[in-house]
Design an enzyme around this catalytic site. Structure first.
Site, PDB file in Angstrom:
ATOM      1  N   ARG A   1      11.994  -6.070   5.360  1.00 59.26           N
ATOM      2  CA  ARG A   1      11.816  -4.857   4.772  1.00 59.26           C
ATOM      3  C   ARG A   1      13.026  -3.686   5.852  1.00 59.26           C
ATOM      4  O   ARG A   1      12.997  -3.986   6.734  1.00 59.26           O
ATOM      5  CB  ARG A   1      10.414  -4.246   5.039  1.00 59.26           C
ATOM      6  CG  ARG A   1      10.336  -2.804   5.110  1.00 59.26           C
ATOM      7  CD  ARG A   1       8.645  -2.639   4.827  1.00 59.26           C
ATOM      8  NE  ARG A   1       7.951  -2.488   6.032  1.00 59.26           N
ATOM      9  CZ  ARG A   1       6.589  -2.169   5.973  1.00 59.26           C
ATOM     10  NH1 ARG A   1       5.915  -1.835   5.079  1.00 59.26           N
ATOM     11  NH2 ARG A   1       6.065  -2.498   7.349  1.00 59.26           N
TER      12      ARG A   1
ATOM     13  N   ARG B   1       0.120  -8.729  13.589  1.00 53.12           N
ATOM     14  CA  ARG B   1      -0.523  -7.737  12.772  1.00 53.12           C
ATOM     15  C   ARG B   1      -1.525  -8.269  11.727  1.00 53.12           C
ATOM     16  O   ARG B   1      -2.579  -8.136  11.402  1.00 53.12           O
ATOM     17  CB  ARG B   1       0.577  -6.738  12.131  1.00 53.12           C
ATOM     18  CG  ARG B   1       1.386  -5.846  13.068  1.00 53.12           C
ATOM     19  CD  ARG B   1       2.450  -5.240  12.491  1.00 53.12           C
ATOM     20  NE  ARG B   1       2.407  -4.545  11.376  1.00 53.12           N
ATOM     21  CZ  ARG B   1       3.491  -4.109  10.254  1.00 53.12           C
ATOM     22  NH1 ARG B   1       4.655  -4.685  10.584  1.00 53.12           N
ATOM     23  NH2 ARG B   1       3.128  -3.497   9.515  1.00 53.12           N
TER      24      ARG B   1
ATOM     25  N   LYS C   1       0.875  -1.251  -0.016  1.00 47.68           N
ATOM     26  CA  LYS C   1      -0.024  -0.155   0.124  1.00 47.68           C
ATOM     27  C   LYS C   1       0.703   1.227   0.090  1.00 47.68           C
ATOM     28  O   LYS C   1       0.537   2.287  -0.753  1.00 47.68           O
ATOM     29  CB  LYS C   1      -1.001   0.101   1.146  1.00 47.68           C
ATOM     30  CG  LYS C   1      -1.960  -1.051   1.366  1.00 47.68           C
ATOM     31  CD  LYS C   1      -2.982  -1.051   2.503  1.00 47.68           C
ATOM     32  CE  LYS C   1      -2.379  -1.011   3.871  1.00 47.68           C
ATOM     33  NZ  LYS C   1      -1.823  -1.991   4.173  1.00 47.68           N
TER      34      LYS C   1
ATOM     35  N   ARG D   1      -9.192   1.230   9.256  1.00 50.37           N
ATOM     36  CA  ARG D   1      -8.819  -0.270   9.681  1.00 50.37           C
ATOM     37  C   ARG D   1      -9.809  -0.866  10.475  1.00 50.37           C
ATOM     38  O   ARG D   1      -9.832  -2.134  10.651  1.00 50.37           O
ATOM     39  CB  ARG D   1      -7.686  -0.190  10.418  1.00 50.37           C
ATOM     40  CG  ARG D   1      -6.411  -0.549   9.682  1.00 50.37           C
ATOM     41  CD  ARG D   1      -5.343  -0.339  10.424  1.00 50.37           C
ATOM     42  NE  ARG D   1      -4.198  -0.863  10.125  1.00 50.37           N
ATOM     43  CZ  ARG D   1      -2.753  -0.546   9.614  1.00 50.37           C
ATOM     44  NH1 ARG D   1      -2.781   0.820   9.190  1.00 50.37           N
ATOM     45  NH2 ARG D   1      -1.875  -1.287   9.644  1.00 50.37           N
TER      46      ARG D   1
ATOM     47  N   ARG E   1      11.815  -1.848  11.038  1.00 50.76           N
ATOM     48  CA  ARG E   1      10.837  -1.073  12.130  1.00 50.76           C
ATOM     49  C   ARG E   1      10.481  -2.160  13.329  1.00 50.76           C
ATOM     50  O   ARG E   1      10.688  -3.276  13.249  1.00 50.76           O
ATOM     51  CB  ARG E   1       9.398  -0.937  11.355  1.00 50.76           C
ATOM     52  CG  ARG E   1       9.150   0.285  10.684  1.00 50.76           C
ATOM     53  CD  ARG E   1       7.985   0.342   9.725  1.00 50.76           C
ATOM     54  NE  ARG E   1       7.041  -0.202  10.336  1.00 50.76           N
ATOM     55  CZ  ARG E   1       5.419   0.064   9.572  1.00 50.76           C
ATOM     56  NH1 ARG E   1       5.425   0.290   8.448  1.00 50.76           N
ATOM     57  NH2 ARG E   1       4.554  -0.652  10.192  1.00 50.76           N
TER      58      ARG E   1
HETATM   59  P1  AMP Z   1       1.253   0.617   9.374  1.00 49.01           P
HETATM   60  O1  AMP Z   1       2.405   1.198   8.949  1.00 49.01           O
HETATM   61  O2  AMP Z   1       0.122   1.025   8.453  1.00 49.01           O
HETATM   62  O3  AMP Z   1       1.080  -0.939   9.141  1.00 49.01           O
HETATM   63  O4  AMP Z   1       0.598   1.065  10.874  1.00 49.01           O
HETATM   64  C1  AMP Z   1       1.765   0.890  11.833  1.00 49.01           C
HETATM   65  C2  AMP Z   1       0.669   0.452  13.247  1.00 49.01           C
HETATM   66  O5  AMP Z   1       0.023   1.762  13.413  1.00 49.01           O
HETATM   67  C3  AMP Z   1      -0.310  -0.352  12.984  1.00 49.01           C
HETATM   68  O6  AMP Z   1       0.229  -1.618  13.603  1.00 49.01           O
HETATM   69  C4  AMP Z   1      -1.112   0.397  14.183  1.00 49.01           C
HETATM   70  O7  AMP Z   1      -0.750  -0.043  15.497  1.00 49.01           O
HETATM   71  C5  AMP Z   1      -1.104   1.539  13.891  1.00 49.01           C
HETATM   72  N1  AMP Z   1      -2.228   2.126  12.950  1.00 49.01           N
HETATM   73  C6  AMP Z   1      -1.828   2.756  11.731  1.00 49.01           C
HETATM   74  N2  AMP Z   1      -3.037   2.942  11.272  1.00 49.01           N
HETATM   75  C7  AMP Z   1      -3.912   2.526  12.197  1.00 49.01           C
HETATM   76  C8  AMP Z   1      -5.486   2.740  11.946  1.00 49.01           C
HETATM   77  N3  AMP Z   1      -6.067   3.145  11.134  1.00 49.01           N
HETATM   78  N4  AMP Z   1      -6.242   2.363  13.052  1.00 49.01           N
HETATM   79  C9  AMP Z   1      -5.310   1.902  14.347  1.00 49.01           C
HETATM   80  N5  AMP Z   1      -4.112   1.810  14.366  1.00 49.01           N
HETATM   81  C10 AMP Z   1      -3.544   2.216  13.441  1.00 49.01           C
END
Ligand code: AMP
Length: 213
Positions: free
Chosen positions: A127, A171, A13, A88, A160
């Site tokens: 990554r 996740r 994404k 989400r 990360r």
């Molecule tokens: P990502 O980089 O999109 O994988 O997001 C990393 C982390 O941020 C996720 O594992 C969640 O803990 C938090 N996070 C990101 N976007 C959301 C969202 N829309 N709702 C809740 N938690 C989020």
């Protein structure tokens, strides 16, 4: 143009969002990137979000919705935006519907990027990201020219905290439980388009461009 990029963590994404953003000159809004910045800067929001993020859990809906309400009102969103990592949960999707209608905006398309789970695990655990400019690499599929150094800004790359295998598995479970139901939610609106996320980054992008035309 208002787009949602939907799909499990690691399907691409962020990568496709960057390409779409450049092509159509609209910002990519990544909730994960915004949250990581807040954590790094140790803001109140960042302090609240950190423990959830470290374990791969979702940050509570009210925090995310408040953050996004503010973000989409910023000036650079005038001609549209790409949502990467939001919504989400069903509650977030409903809040987004409300935000858009309140501001007289319309969702154009939801791109669901699909990649098999074992591939996702390999992608995420390999990554590496640049903590300075946000560029994304992979140790095997997209390594930087010099070992572990960003091609763009020469900063040392990092993994990360939530890209370790046990957190990645969590996740993915959170995605299945909380986010996958949004597929049905958006199927009902006839705005959902499925994109095969396997293969070359540029081929996938070409496919997306075709769809967006
Ligand atoms: P990502 O980089 O999109 O994988 O997001 C990393 C982390 O941020 C996720 O594992 C969640 O803990 C938090 N996070 C990101 N976007 C959301 C969202 N829309 N709702 C809740 N938690 C989020």
């Amino acid at each position: 143009m208002i787009l949602i990029l939907l799909g499990a963590p690691g399907v691409g994404k962020g990568t496709q969002g960057q390409l779409i953003s450049k092509e159509f000159s609209i910002p990519q809004i990544s909730t994960g990137d915004i949250l990581r910045k807040e954590v790094k800067e140790e803001t109140e929001l960042g302090k609240k979000a950190k423990s959830y993020m470290d374990s791969g859990a979702l940050v509570p809906d009210d925090i995310i919705v408040g953050m996004m309400e503010k973000r989409i009102k910023e000036d650079d969103c005038k001609n549209g935006f790409i949502l990467d990592g939001f919504p989400r949960t069903t509650a977030q999707a409903e809040a987004l519907d409300e935000m858009l209608s309140k501001n007289g905006l319309n969702l154009d398309s939801v791109l669901l990027i699909d990649v098999p789970e074992e591939e996702i695990i390999e992608r995420l655990t390999g990554r590496r990201v640049c903590p300075n400019c946000g560029a994304v690499y992979h140790v095997k599929y997209n390594p930087p020219k010099n070992d572990n150094i960003c091609d763009k800004c020469s900063t040392q790359l990092i993994q990360r905290d939530d890209d370790t295998e046990s957190v990645v598995r969590n996740r993915l479970k959170v995605y299945q439980d909380s986010t996958a139901p949004l597929i049905e939610y958006y199927e009902k609106t006839n705005k959902l388009v499925k994109i095969d996320g396997m293969g070359d980054i540029n081929d996938i992008f070409a496919n997306i461009k075709e769809v967006l035309k």
